[in-house]
Design a protein around this motif. Sequence first.
Motif, mmCIF file in Angstrom:
data_model
loop_
_atom_site.group_PDB
_atom_site.id
_atom_site.type_symbol
_atom_site.label_atom_id
_atom_site.label_comp_id
_atom_site.label_asym_id
_atom_site.label_seq_id
_atom_site.Cartn_x
_atom_site.Cartn_y
_atom_site.Cartn_z
ATOM 1 N N LEU A 263 -26.769 73.382 77.583
ATOM 2 C CA LEU A 263 -27.904 73.934 77.321
ATOM 3 C C LEU A 263 -28.143 74.930 76.522
ATOM 4 C CD1 LEU A 263 -28.271 77.439 80.111
ATOM 5 C CD2 LEU A 263 -28.766 77.269 77.317
ATOM 6 N N GLY A 264 -27.199 74.682 75.391
ATOM 7 C CA GLY A 264 -27.514 75.532 73.647
ATOM 8 C C GLY A 264 -28.402 73.484 73.111
ATOM 9 N N GLN A 265 -27.802 72.785 73.654
ATOM 10 C CA GLN A 265 -28.277 71.331 72.438
ATOM 11 C C GLN A 265 -30.084 71.735 73.340
ATOM 12 O OE1 GLN A 265 -26.374 68.054 73.433
ATOM 13 N NE2 GLN A 265 -28.006 66.638 72.527
ATOM 14 N N VAL A 266 -30.204 71.614 74.749
ATOM 15 C CA VAL A 266 -31.870 72.198 74.509
ATOM 16 C C VAL A 266 -31.965 73.111 74.364
ATOM 17 C CG1 VAL A 266 -33.573 73.038 76.520
ATOM 18 C CG2 VAL A 266 -31.189 70.483 77.192
ATOM 19 N N LEU A 267 -31.974 74.350 73.860
ATOM 20 C CA LEU A 267 -32.698 75.078 73.904
ATOM 21 C C LEU A 267 -32.740 74.877 71.309
ATOM 22 C CD1 LEU A 267 -30.378 78.450 74.586
ATOM 23 C CD2 LEU A 267 -32.721 77.625 75.421
ATOM 24 N N VAL A 268 -31.213 73.865 71.116
ATOM 25 C CA VAL A 268 -31.719 73.445 69.696
ATOM 26 C C VAL A 268 -33.064 72.345 69.668
ATOM 27 C CG1 VAL A 268 -30.252 72.525 67.819
ATOM 28 C CG2 VAL A 268 -29.645 74.279 69.192
ATOM 29 N N GLN A 269 -33.101 71.591 70.819
ATOM 30 C CA GLN A 269 -34.129 70.631 71.005
ATOM 31 C C GLN A 269 -35.683 71.077 70.341
ATOM 32 O OE1 GLN A 269 -30.819 67.117 71.979
ATOM 33 N NE2 GLN A 269 -32.686 67.748 73.981
ATOM 34 N N GLU A 270 -35.219 71.991 71.706
ATOM 35 C CA GLU A 270 -36.565 72.989 71.810
ATOM 36 C C GLU A 270 -37.275 73.197 70.485
ATOM 37 O OE1 GLU A 270 -39.044 72.475 74.320
ATOM 38 O OE2 GLU A 270 -37.931 70.343 74.775
ATOM 39 N N GLU A 271 -36.852 74.351 70.181
ATOM 40 C CA GLU A 271 -36.817 75.138 69.266
ATOM 41 C C GLU A 271 -36.941 74.347 67.896
ATOM 42 O OE1 GLU A 271 -35.002 79.269 66.586
ATOM 43 O OE2 GLU A 271 -33.506 77.791 67.791
ATOM 44 N N ALA A 272 -36.656 72.959 67.638
ATOM 45 C CA ALA A 272 -37.070 71.729 66.693
ATOM 46 C C ALA A 272 -38.335 71.122 67.094
ATOM 47 C CB ALA A 272 -36.302 70.702 66.563
ATOM 48 N N ALA A 273 -38.742 70.876 68.663
ATOM 49 C CA ALA A 273 -40.438 70.979 68.566
ATOM 50 C C ALA A 273 -40.602 71.073 68.712
ATOM 51 C CB ALA A 273 -39.587 69.757 70.160
ATOM 52 N N ASP A 274 -40.400 72.916 68.647
ATOM 53 C CA ASP A 274 -41.563 74.049 68.617
ATOM 54 C C ASP A 274 -42.117 73.810 67.034
ATOM 55 O OD1 ASP A 274 -41.128 74.575 71.112
ATOM 56 O OD2 ASP A 274 -40.200 76.124 70.790
ATOM 57 N N GLY A 275 -41.758 73.955 65.922
ATOM 58 C CA GLY A 275 -41.786 73.399 64.959
ATOM 59 C C GLY A 275 -42.783 72.257 64.402
ATOM 60 N N ARG A 276 -42.708 71.483 65.186
ATOM 61 C CA ARG A 276 -43.746 70.402 65.151
ATOM 62 C C ARG A 276 -44.807 70.463 66.170
ATOM 63 N NH1 ARG A 276 -38.562 67.368 66.039
ATOM 64 N NH2 ARG A 276 -39.505 67.283 68.338
ATOM 65 N N ARG A 277 -44.946 71.573 67.184
ATOM 66 C CA ARG A 277 -45.818 71.592 67.964
ATOM 67 C C ARG A 277 -46.686 72.549 66.897
ATOM 68 N NH1 ARG A 277 -42.032 72.648 72.282
ATOM 69 N NH2 ARG A 277 -41.630 70.884 73.641
ATOM 70 N N GLY A 278 -46.859 73.153 66.738
ATOM 71 C CA GLY A 278 -47.039 74.744 66.097
ATOM 72 C C GLY A 278 -46.942 75.970 66.827
ATOM 73 N N PRO A 279 -47.951 76.780 66.305
ATOM 74 C CA PRO A 279 -47.715 78.781 66.928
ATOM 75 C C PRO A 279 -48.173 78.657 67.974
ATOM 76 C CG PRO A 279 -47.989 78.839 64.565
ATOM 77 C CD PRO A 279 -48.250 76.794 64.735
ATOM 78 N N GLY A 280 -49.835 77.729 68.065
ATOM 79 C CA GLY A 280 -50.148 77.758 69.435
ATOM 80 C C GLY A 280 -50.001 76.695 70.650
ATOM 81 N N ALA A 281 -48.576 76.286 70.571
ATOM 82 C CA ALA A 281 -48.342 75.321 71.424
ATOM 83 C C ALA A 281 -47.172 74.917 71.499
ATOM 84 C CB ALA A 281 -48.756 73.496 71.316
ATOM 85 N N ALA A 282 -46.306 76.164 71.266
ATOM 86 C CA ALA A 282 -44.577 75.893 70.874
ATOM 87 C C ALA A 282 -44.764 76.233 72.553
ATOM 88 C CB ALA A 282 -44.584 76.961 69.625
ATOM 89 N N ARG A 283 -43.609 76.380 72.835
ATOM 90 C CA ARG A 283 -43.051 76.703 74.530
ATOM 91 C C ARG A 283 -41.647 77.899 74.439
ATOM 92 N NH1 ARG A 283 -44.603 73.359 78.593
ATOM 93 N NH2 ARG A 283 -45.420 70.698 77.103
ATOM 94 N N LYS A 284 -41.628 78.525 73.094
ATOM 95 C CA LYS A 284 -40.565 78.878 72.962
ATOM 96 C C LYS A 284 -39.474 79.675 74.355
ATOM 97 C CE LYS A 284 -44.153 81.745 71.048
ATOM 98 N NZ LYS A 284 -45.398 83.403 71.341
#
Length: 761
Positions: A263-284
């Motif tokens: 679960l924690g690894q998923v959160l880390v991966q998604e937080e890194a992906a949010d940086g690539r997606r940009g503010p408008g497309a971030a899944r948070k």
Amino acid sequence: MPILKNLGVSDPKVPRAGTLPLRSSRNPFEEVSGLEEEEAGELGSLPNGTSCRRRATLEKLAGLAPFRLGWAPGRRAGSPGDGQPRSFLGRVLVPGIRRSSADFGLLARLHGTRAHGDEEAAGEAARRLAFLRLGRGSKPQRASLAERVVPAGEAAPEPPPKVPEPPKMKEPLSVLEILSLIQQRELARADEHILELEAEELAPSRGGAPGPPKAEGAGGGRRARDVALLYEALQRELWALVRETLAGPGPGACAGAGAVAQLGQVLVQEEAADGRRGPGAARKLRARWAEAVARAARERLEAAAPGAPGGLAGQLEALRARLLEDMAVVRGRLAPAYPAGLGAFGVYLRGYHGALAEWLGASARRRLPLADRYALLHWHNQVYPREVLGLVDMAALENGELGPLLSPGTLRGLEDECVTDVKAQTRAALLRVLQEDEEHWGSLEDQPSSLAQDVCELLEEHTERAPRISQEFGERMAHCCLGGLAEFLQSFQQRVERFHENPAVREMLPDTYISKTIALVNCGPPLRALAERLARVGPPESEPAREASASALDHVTRLCHRVVANLLFQELQALVAELHRRALVEYVRPLLRGRLRCSSARTRSRVAGRLREDAAQLQRLFRRLESQASWLDAVVPHLAEVMQLEDTPSIQVEVGVLVRDYPDIRQKHVAALLDIRGLRNTAARQEILAVARDLELSEEGALSPPRDRAFFADIPVPRPSFCLSLPLFLGRLPLSRLARPSLACLPRPRPPSLARPRAQR
């Protein structure tokens, strides 16, 4: 009829090992060397022992192989750039696309028809092969490929060196396979594939390789929906894992630290992906994780509170126990499994803090009794900071502090309601206690009063409990209780006044009346001390209430003191009067013993003046004592007048007044007074004594004065003596014989009228 050599079709019930290649001419019997080498390790053999590399299947014959139709040398069938699609789906879908959920649906619709055709083709081929084997006979032994190429007796040439094959690209997983990973809770791996799928969808918009045309089946929109659905499934499993790890024994608890780490690894991966997606497309996803923790904490607290006994206080105690239990699990098992950068312990603590704040806020909005409000305020201000947050490492939080459980407005409202309820309840309780105690004031039984103790207990219950919540609340409660005490004391003053004005109270025994009055006075000191203590604790505006309390108590004290003094004075008046009488008796007694003799007018005048001075001093003394025996004031002045007067009529008049005012005076007292005056004239003495004798005879039938009006009766006088008129010849007797009392002075006989019978004596 041509003979099909080595078709090798076995029993139709035996499953086929795989898909065999065909040439572009679709001839299932033509050998393709490159294909044989490529699938040497994949296809295996048929049940009769023959190789599958040169065997055709009905799927290939019909052109319905699921993903590839044939192979070209050096190229995978269906690869991008291939001129002709090699499969049924290749002819339907765009080359190079990932198998999606729609693809699998298409295969499922085709699976029933394809399976039925396979069974029919397999049966027909089996019947044909059985007939051919009967006519051909046994299979001849065929030389191997090596014997045919290399003649006998010659050494076989060395095989050519193997060329290393390039590494095969990892084939992307389909949507259903990713969903299967999610359901198996391989969450980190599933999230990686979801991110790859999302990257494939976003590649055209970022200037990458051109994606599949969306006009054909709207593949781009379908992939976006697949990504959204996969994220929903992933989040459902993530938040279910959050709930299960907090719920104690269960699948989440058995998963251990591994599931939490995923679960924690998923959160880390998604937080890194949010940086690539940009503010408008971030899944948070990290923020949603915090919300899921808060929801799980809310469920845990709501499940713990309702079944607790003891009202709101019991529910708060159950919440405290659940908080400590869950935070111990978070600290010992869950937080270490998360990556350090997530601040898991702080997230869980904030989630429980927010859930508890919602629970307390909902409780505060209800109409609570006074005891529950006290419990809620005390738990909020004392128990939670000391017994919950005091055991938590606040350094684990990001900013080192938490917000308040209840807003200042809510706390103020609770305190206001408490103060209002305390004011109303204490006022009613104090009046009830006063009414119950007043009922015993008029009773003839002497019962001890507990009014002051009851009042102090009623008020101290609140004044001691409120400061333990907060100092400000303690000051407000002290001011409230002091105002209630001032109102009570004013009512107490009015009832005490009515009690003493009641005529029926005067009929009590003096001792009972005095005892009840003293009991009322004794209520003052403890109530005064309570008012002073509340004024010290309360705010400065408590001073008017303290002054009103002190004024009421002072009035009650003065009134009761005056009543007690009057009662005691009434009892002491008789004692003072008796004291007054005894003092004058003891003063006059030495005078009438006859030890003093006045031989001249000057001596008589000096003695009379001294008597008047002493009489004035005694009169002033007993007036200050408020003696009611004012009839004694004239005794000594009358005696002084008798001593000073010179003419017999004036003395007779004064003796008459003396006998009239003091009926218990006798002739012996008048004779003793005349002896002190030095009156030796027998005729004058008889005239003066006759006045006293006549008054005695006139009052003989009257009743004797009461004991408290008797004065001269308590003054004994020695029996008076008289002198005899001896003949002249007695003058020749020696003086020693004349000095004998038996000859010179004889006792004066009593008048016949005063003689009493011996029986009466």
